[in-house]
Structures are given as C-alpha cells and as structure tokens.
Scaffold this motif. Structure first.
Motif, PDB file in Angstrom:
ATOM      1  N   ALA A  44       0.837  -1.208   0.000  1.00  0.00           N
ATOM      2  CA  ALA A  44       0.000   0.000   0.000  1.00  0.00           C
ATOM      3  C   ALA A  44       0.871   1.258   0.000  1.00  0.00           C
ATOM      4  O   ALA A  44       0.581   2.216  -0.713  1.00  0.00           O
ATOM      5  N   ARG A  45       1.949   1.243   0.777  1.00  0.00           N
ATOM      6  CA  ARG A  45       2.858   2.393   0.806  1.00  0.00           C
ATOM      7  C   ARG A  45       3.494   2.638  -0.562  1.00  0.00           C
ATOM      8  O   ARG A  45       3.595   3.773  -1.013  1.00  0.00           O
ATOM      9  N   ILE A  46       3.928   1.558  -1.200  1.00  0.00           N
ATOM     10  CA  ILE A  46       4.551   1.693  -2.523  1.00  0.00           C
ATOM     11  C   ILE A  46       3.539   2.232  -3.533  1.00  0.00           C
ATOM     12  O   ILE A  46       3.860   3.098  -4.343  1.00  0.00           O
ATOM     13  N   GLY A  47       2.320   1.745  -3.467  1.00  0.00           N
ATOM     14  CA  GLY A  47       1.272   2.225  -4.370  1.00  0.00           C
ATOM     15  C   GLY A  47       0.948   3.696  -4.153  1.00  0.00           C
ATOM     16  O   GLY A  47       0.779   4.451  -5.117  1.00  0.00           O
ATOM     17  N   ILE A  48       0.866   4.101  -2.887  1.00  0.00           N
ATOM     18  CA  ILE A  48       0.597   5.512  -2.578  1.00  0.00           C
ATOM     19  C   ILE A  48       1.746   6.389  -3.072  1.00  0.00           C
ATOM     20  O   ILE A  48       1.527   7.446  -3.663  1.00  0.00           O
ATOM     21  N   ALA A  49       2.985   5.936  -2.853  1.00  0.00           N
ATOM     22  CA  ALA A  49       4.142   6.720  -3.307  1.00  0.00           C
ATOM     23  C   ALA A  49       4.163   6.848  -4.824  1.00  0.00           C
ATOM     24  O   ALA A  49       4.391   7.936  -5.360  1.00  0.00           O
ATOM     25  N   ALA A  50       3.904   5.754  -5.520  1.00  0.00           N
ATOM     26  CA  ALA A  50       3.916   5.789  -6.987  1.00  0.00           C
ATOM     27  C   ALA A  50       2.807   6.699  -7.525  1.00  0.00           C
ATOM     28  O   ALA A  50       3.047   7.525  -8.419  1.00  0.00           O
ATOM     29  N   ALA A  51       1.605   6.557  -6.983  1.00  0.00           N
ATOM     30  CA  ALA A  51       0.490   7.396  -7.435  1.00  0.00           C
ATOM     31  C   ALA A  51       0.760   8.869  -7.129  1.00  0.00           C
ATOM     32  O   ALA A  51       0.424   9.749  -7.930  1.00  0.00           O
ATOM     33  N   SER A  52       1.384   9.147  -6.003  1.00  0.00           N
ATOM     34  CA  SER A  52       1.672  10.529  -5.619  1.00  0.00           C
ATOM     35  C   SER A  52       2.730  11.150  -6.513  1.00  0.00           C
ATOM     36  O   SER A  52       2.617  12.322  -6.895  1.00  0.00           O
ATOM     37  N   VAL A  53       3.754  10.385  -6.861  1.00  0.00           N
ATOM     38  CA  VAL A  53       4.794  10.908  -7.755  1.00  0.00           C
ATOM     39  C   VAL A  53       4.200  11.227  -9.122  1.00  0.00           C
ATOM     40  O   VAL A  53       4.468  12.285  -9.702  1.00  0.00           O
ATOM     41  N   VAL A  54       3.361  10.334  -9.635  1.00  0.00           N
ATOM     42  CA  VAL A  54       2.730  10.573 -10.934  1.00  0.00           C
ATOM     43  C   VAL A  54       1.813  11.800 -10.860  1.00  0.00           C
ATOM     44  O   VAL A  54       1.851  12.675 -11.738  1.00  0.00           O
ATOM     45  N   ALA A  55       0.990  11.885  -9.816  1.00  0.00           N
ATOM     46  CA  ALA A  55       0.060  13.016  -9.688  1.00  0.00           C
ATOM     47  C   ALA A  55       0.806  14.330  -9.532  1.00  0.00           C
ATOM     48  O   ALA A  55       0.444  15.334 -10.164  1.00  0.00           O
ATOM     49  N   LEU A  56       1.851  14.355  -8.713  1.00  0.00           N
ATOM     50  CA  LEU A  56       2.611  15.597  -8.533  1.00  0.00           C
ATOM     51  C   LEU A  56       3.337  15.992  -9.816  1.00  0.00           C
ATOM     52  O   LEU A  56       3.453  17.182 -10.124  1.00  0.00           O
ATOM     53  N   GLY A  57       3.795  15.018 -10.574  1.00  0.00           N
ATOM     54  CA  GLY A  57       4.417  15.318 -11.858  1.00  0.00           C
ATOM     55  C   GLY A  57       3.426  15.937 -12.832  1.00  0.00           C
ATOM     56  O   GLY A  57       3.740  16.926 -13.518  1.00  0.00           O
ATOM     57  N   LEU A  58       2.233  15.375 -12.906  1.00  0.00           N
ATOM     58  CA  LEU A  58       1.204  15.949 -13.777  1.00  0.00           C
ATOM     59  C   LEU A  58       0.800  17.345 -13.332  1.00  0.00           C
ATOM     60  O   LEU A  58       0.641  18.255 -14.160  1.00  0.00           O
ATOM     61  N   ILE A  59       0.640  17.527 -12.036  1.00  0.00           N
ATOM     62  CA  ILE A  59       0.258  18.842 -11.516  1.00  0.00           C
ATOM     63  C   ILE A  59       1.368  19.861 -11.762  1.00  0.00           C
ATOM     64  O   ILE A  59       1.100  21.010 -12.106  1.00  0.00           O
ATOM     65  N   TRP A  60       2.624  19.446 -11.630  1.00  0.00           N
ATOM     66  CA  TRP A  60       3.735  20.346 -11.918  1.00  0.00           C
ATOM     67  C   TRP A  60       3.699  20.769 -13.379  1.00  0.00           C
ATOM     68  O   TRP A  60       3.892  21.946 -13.695  1.00  0.00           O
ATOM     69  N   TRP A  61       3.455  19.818 -14.284  1.00  0.00           N
ATOM     70  CA  TRP A  61       3.398  20.123 -15.718  1.00  0.00           C
ATOM     71  C   TRP A  61       2.244  21.083 -16.026  1.00  0.00           C
ATOM     72  O   TRP A  61       2.409  22.050 -16.771  1.00  0.00           O
ATOM     73  N   ILE A  62       1.081  20.824 -15.426  1.00  0.00           N
ATOM     74  CA  ILE A  62      -0.083  21.695 -15.622  1.00  0.00           C
ATOM     75  C   ILE A  62       0.207  23.091 -15.056  1.00  0.00           C
ATOM     76  O   ILE A  62      -0.101  24.115 -15.671  1.00  0.00           O
ATOM     77  N   GLY A  63       0.809  23.148 -13.871  1.00  0.00           N
ATOM     78  CA  GLY A  63       1.144  24.427 -13.253  1.00  0.00           C
ATOM     79  C   GLY A  63       2.164  25.207 -14.051  1.00  0.00           C
ATOM     80  O   GLY A  63       2.082  26.441 -14.152  1.00  0.00           O
ATOM     81  N   ARG A  64       3.117  24.516 -14.641  1.00  0.00           N
ATOM     82  CA  ARG A  64       4.119  25.187 -15.463  1.00  0.00           C
ATOM     83  C   ARG A  64       3.490  25.804 -16.707  1.00  0.00           C
ATOM     84  O   ARG A  64       3.808  26.931 -17.080  1.00  0.00           O
ATOM     85  N   ARG A  65       2.590  25.071 -17.337  1.00  0.00           N
ATOM     86  CA  ARG A  65       1.876  25.612 -18.495  1.00  0.00           C
ATOM     87  C   ARG A  65       1.001  26.799 -18.087  1.00  0.00           C
ATOM     88  O   ARG A  65       0.895  27.779 -18.823  1.00  0.00           O
ATOM     89  N   ALA A  66       0.371  26.698 -16.920  1.00  0.00           N
ATOM     90  CA  ALA A  66      -0.474  27.797 -16.445  1.00  0.00           C
ATOM     91  C   ALA A  66       0.362  29.036 -16.139  1.00  0.00           C
ATOM     92  O   ALA A  66      -0.066  30.164 -16.409  1.00  0.00           O
ATOM     93  N   TRP A  67       1.555  28.844 -15.584  1.00  0.00           N
ATOM     94  CA  TRP A  67       2.441  29.977 -15.299  1.00  0.00           C
ATOM     95  C   TRP A  67       2.808  30.700 -16.590  1.00  0.00           C
ATOM     96  O   TRP A  67       2.807  31.926 -16.649  1.00  0.00           O
TER      97      TRP A  67
END
Length: 121
Positions: A44-67
C-alpha cells in the motif's frame, strides 16, 4: 464544430483539481483493496508513493503551463482600459496556477497517511 483555444478553455483551469481527485480516489480505493485482499501495508505504501509521484508530476506540468499562460513577468504596464481576450487568458492562467498549487498541497496531504501505515487493521 470549432474547438475552443486551449488557453481560453476552462478545462485547462480545472485539470489540476481533476488530477487531485483521481489521485484521491486511486489512493484510498487502492489502499482499501490491498489491505482487504492481501493485508500488505508495504505494498500500500509503494502504491501511494507511486500514485503521488505521478500526480505531482502531472500537476507540476499543468502548473508550469499555467504559469506561462499567466505571463506575469513579461508585461510592465499593469493598467487595463477594459476587458480584452488577453486579460481573460491571463486570468485563466493565474487561476489554473493557483489551483495547481492547491492541488499539489492536496496530493501531499492525501499521501501523508502512507508515512503512518503500520498495519491494515
């Protein structure tokens, strides 16, 4: 049918909160599934970490485009004579950037229980 410009669409603005919502559902649903079926808190910890890294990467990309859409630093004159399409585009970029920040904070808080999981009971 004419598709709207991606910079004038509201979909660009709500992309980061959608990533946060999908992350929330995936983390809590996946953790419940792993704990109910396998009783494996480590998985469960590994799954949460993997999902969080992917989500934060997508949000960073979206935020960079928005900036870049906000285009804050390029204009020295901040006076506006009236509403223009460029003002709307910049407002949507600013809103999307702020929503990306809030969504990143949300993903981090959803991921925090992974630090405390000791058992699935």
């Amino acid at each position: 049918m004419v598709w709207p410009n991606r910079y004038s669409s509201l979909w660009h603005m709500i992309a980061a909160p959608v990533v946060w919502a999908v992350h929330f559902c995936a983390v809590y649903g996946g953790t419940a599934l792993v704990c109910a079926r396998m009783d494996a808190p480590g998985l469960a910890r590994i799954g949460i970490a993997a999902a969080s890294v992917v989500a934060l990467g997508l949000i960073w990309w979206i935020g960079r485009r928005a900036w870049r859409q906000w285009d804050y630093a390029s204009r020295a004159n901040r006076t506006h004579g009236g509403p223009r399409a460029e003002d709307r585009r910049e407002f949507l970029g600013h809103s999307a950037w702020l929503l990306a920040i809030v969504s990143a904070i949300g993903v981090i808080f959803v991921s925090l229980p992974a630090l405390f999981i000791e058992s699935c009971l």
